[in-house]
Design a protein around this motif. Structure first.
Motif, PDB file in Angstrom:
ATOM      1  N   ALA A  56       0.833  -1.203   0.000  1.00  0.00           N
ATOM      2  CA  ALA A  56       0.000   0.000   0.000  1.00  0.00           C
ATOM      3  C   ALA A  56       0.873   1.260   0.000  1.00  0.00           C
ATOM      4  O   ALA A  56       0.565   2.234  -0.692  1.00  0.00           O
ATOM      5  CB  ALA A  56      -0.932   0.002   1.207  1.00  0.00           C
ATOM      6  N   GLY A  57       1.967   1.247   0.746  1.00  0.00           N
ATOM      7  CA  GLY A  57       2.877   2.382   0.758  1.00  0.00           C
ATOM      8  C   GLY A  57       3.517   2.623  -0.593  1.00  0.00           C
ATOM      9  O   GLY A  57       3.675   3.769  -1.026  1.00  0.00           O
ATOM     10  N   THR A  58       3.890   1.545  -1.281  1.00  0.00           N
ATOM     11  CA  THR A  58       4.467   1.660  -2.616  1.00  0.00           C
ATOM     12  C   THR A  58       3.459   2.248  -3.595  1.00  0.00           C
ATOM     13  O   THR A  58       3.786   3.142  -4.390  1.00  0.00           O
ATOM     14  CB  THR A  58       4.944   0.281  -3.115  1.00  0.00           C
ATOM     15  N   VAL A  59       2.236   1.766  -3.526  1.00  0.00           N
ATOM     16  CA  VAL A  59       1.181   2.286  -4.409  1.00  0.00           C
ATOM     17  C   VAL A  59       0.926   3.767  -4.113  1.00  0.00           C
ATOM     18  O   VAL A  59       0.776   4.573  -5.031  1.00  0.00           O
ATOM     19  CB  VAL A  59      -0.104   1.450  -4.268  1.00  0.00           C
ATOM     20  N   LEU A  60       0.907   4.138  -2.838  1.00  0.00           N
ATOM     21  CA  LEU A  60       0.687   5.544  -2.492  1.00  0.00           C
ATOM     22  C   LEU A  60       1.850   6.425  -2.931  1.00  0.00           C
ATOM     23  O   LEU A  60       1.640   7.578  -3.309  1.00  0.00           O
ATOM     24  CB  LEU A  60       0.445   5.693  -0.991  1.00  0.00           C
ATOM     25  N   ALA A  61       3.068   5.895  -2.880  1.00  0.00           N
ATOM     26  CA  ALA A  61       4.216   6.658  -3.371  1.00  0.00           C
ATOM     27  C   ALA A  61       4.081   6.913  -4.875  1.00  0.00           C
ATOM     28  O   ALA A  61       4.329   8.031  -5.351  1.00  0.00           O
ATOM     29  CB  ALA A  61       5.510   5.908  -3.073  1.00  0.00           C
ATOM     30  N   LEU A  62       3.651   5.909  -5.615  1.00  0.00           N
ATOM     31  CA  LEU A  62       3.428   6.080  -7.059  1.00  0.00           C
ATOM     32  C   LEU A  62       2.273   7.050  -7.317  1.00  0.00           C
ATOM     33  O   LEU A  62       2.333   7.872  -8.233  1.00  0.00           O
ATOM     34  CB  LEU A  62       3.153   4.732  -7.718  1.00  0.00           C
ATOM     35  N   PHE A  63       1.228   6.945  -6.513  1.00  0.00           N
ATOM     36  CA  PHE A  63       0.089   7.855  -6.631  1.00  0.00           C
ATOM     37  C   PHE A  63       0.537   9.298  -6.407  1.00  0.00           C
ATOM     38  O   PHE A  63       0.179  10.201  -7.172  1.00  0.00           O
ATOM     39  CB  PHE A  63      -0.990   7.461  -5.622  1.00  0.00           C
ATOM     40  N   GLY A  64       1.331   9.522  -5.370  1.00  0.00           N
ATOM     41  CA  GLY A  64       1.830  10.869  -5.097  1.00  0.00           C
ATOM     42  C   GLY A  64       2.741  11.376  -6.194  1.00  0.00           C
ATOM     43  O   GLY A  64       2.674  12.552  -6.576  1.00  0.00           O
ATOM     44  N   ALA A  65       3.603  10.509  -6.715  1.00  0.00           N
ATOM     45  CA  ALA A  65       4.530  10.926  -7.788  1.00  0.00           C
ATOM     46  C   ALA A  65       3.757  11.303  -9.051  1.00  0.00           C
ATOM     47  O   ALA A  65       4.075  12.304  -9.695  1.00  0.00           O
ATOM     48  CB  ALA A  65       5.525   9.809  -8.080  1.00  0.00           C
ATOM     49  N   THR A  66       2.756  10.521  -9.396  1.00  0.00           N
ATOM     50  CA  THR A  66       1.985  10.850 -10.588  1.00  0.00           C
ATOM     51  C   THR A  66       1.182  12.132 -10.394  1.00  0.00           C
ATOM     52  O   THR A  66       0.993  12.891 -11.335  1.00  0.00           O
ATOM     53  CB  THR A  66       1.031   9.706 -10.987  1.00  0.00           C
ATOM     54  N   THR A  67       0.739  12.385  -9.172  1.00  0.00           N
ATOM     55  CA  THR A  67       0.018  13.635  -8.901  1.00  0.00           C
ATOM     56  C   THR A  67       0.931  14.832  -9.086  1.00  0.00           C
ATOM     57  O   THR A  67       0.550  15.841  -9.688  1.00  0.00           O
ATOM     58  CB  THR A  67      -0.566  13.610  -7.471  1.00  0.00           C
ATOM     59  N   VAL A  68       2.165  14.720  -8.592  1.00  0.00           N
ATOM     60  CA  VAL A  68       3.124  15.816  -8.726  1.00  0.00           C
ATOM     61  C   VAL A  68       3.491  16.028 -10.190  1.00  0.00           C
ATOM     62  O   VAL A  68       3.524  17.163 -10.671  1.00  0.00           O
ATOM     63  CB  VAL A  68       4.392  15.513  -7.891  1.00  0.00           C
ATOM     64  N   LEU A  69       3.725  14.954 -10.918  1.00  0.00           N
ATOM     65  CA  LEU A  69       4.109  15.082 -12.325  1.00  0.00           C
ATOM     66  C   LEU A  69       2.959  15.628 -13.169  1.00  0.00           C
ATOM     67  O   LEU A  69       3.191  16.347 -14.140  1.00  0.00           O
ATOM     68  CB  LEU A  69       4.561  13.727 -12.878  1.00  0.00           C
ATOM     69  N   ARG A  70       1.747  15.289 -12.812  1.00  0.00           N
ATOM     70  CA  ARG A  70       0.591  15.745 -13.570  1.00  0.00           C
ATOM     71  C   ARG A  70       0.394  17.249 -13.420  1.00  0.00           C
ATOM     72  O   ARG A  70      -0.083  17.918 -14.328  1.00  0.00           O
ATOM     73  CB  ARG A  70      -0.660  14.996 -13.107  1.00  0.00           C
TER      74      ARG A  70
END
Length: 72
Positions: A56-70
């Motif tokens: 879940a932490g890994t998925v949330l890290a990816l979620f946060g990274a994609t939010t920042v990049l978007r």
């Protein structure tokens, strides 16, 4: 001749709804709250599906990274 539509069957337009007092402010608040709870719901869903807080932490890290990049 057909009868005129009753007041209950006539739907207001989106513009009429948005002109009502405080609707825009309320919708903006609800939109912000729903986006703020998205990471929590993702974490709970992934934890339940995988049984692991690490995943879940890994998925949330990816979620946060994609939010920042978007938003760049």
């Amino acid at each position: 001749m057909s009868a005129p539509p009753s007041a209950a069957s006539v739907r207001p337009s989106y513009a009429a709804v948005l002109r009502a007092p405080h609707v825009r402010r309320t919708l903006a608040l609800v939109a912000r709250l729903s986006y703020g709870t998205a990471p929590l719901s993702v974490m709970l869903a992934v934890t339940r599906a995988s049984g692991s807080y690490g995943v879940a932490g890994t998925v949330l890290a990816l979620f946060g990274a994609t939010t920042v990049l978007r938003h760049r």
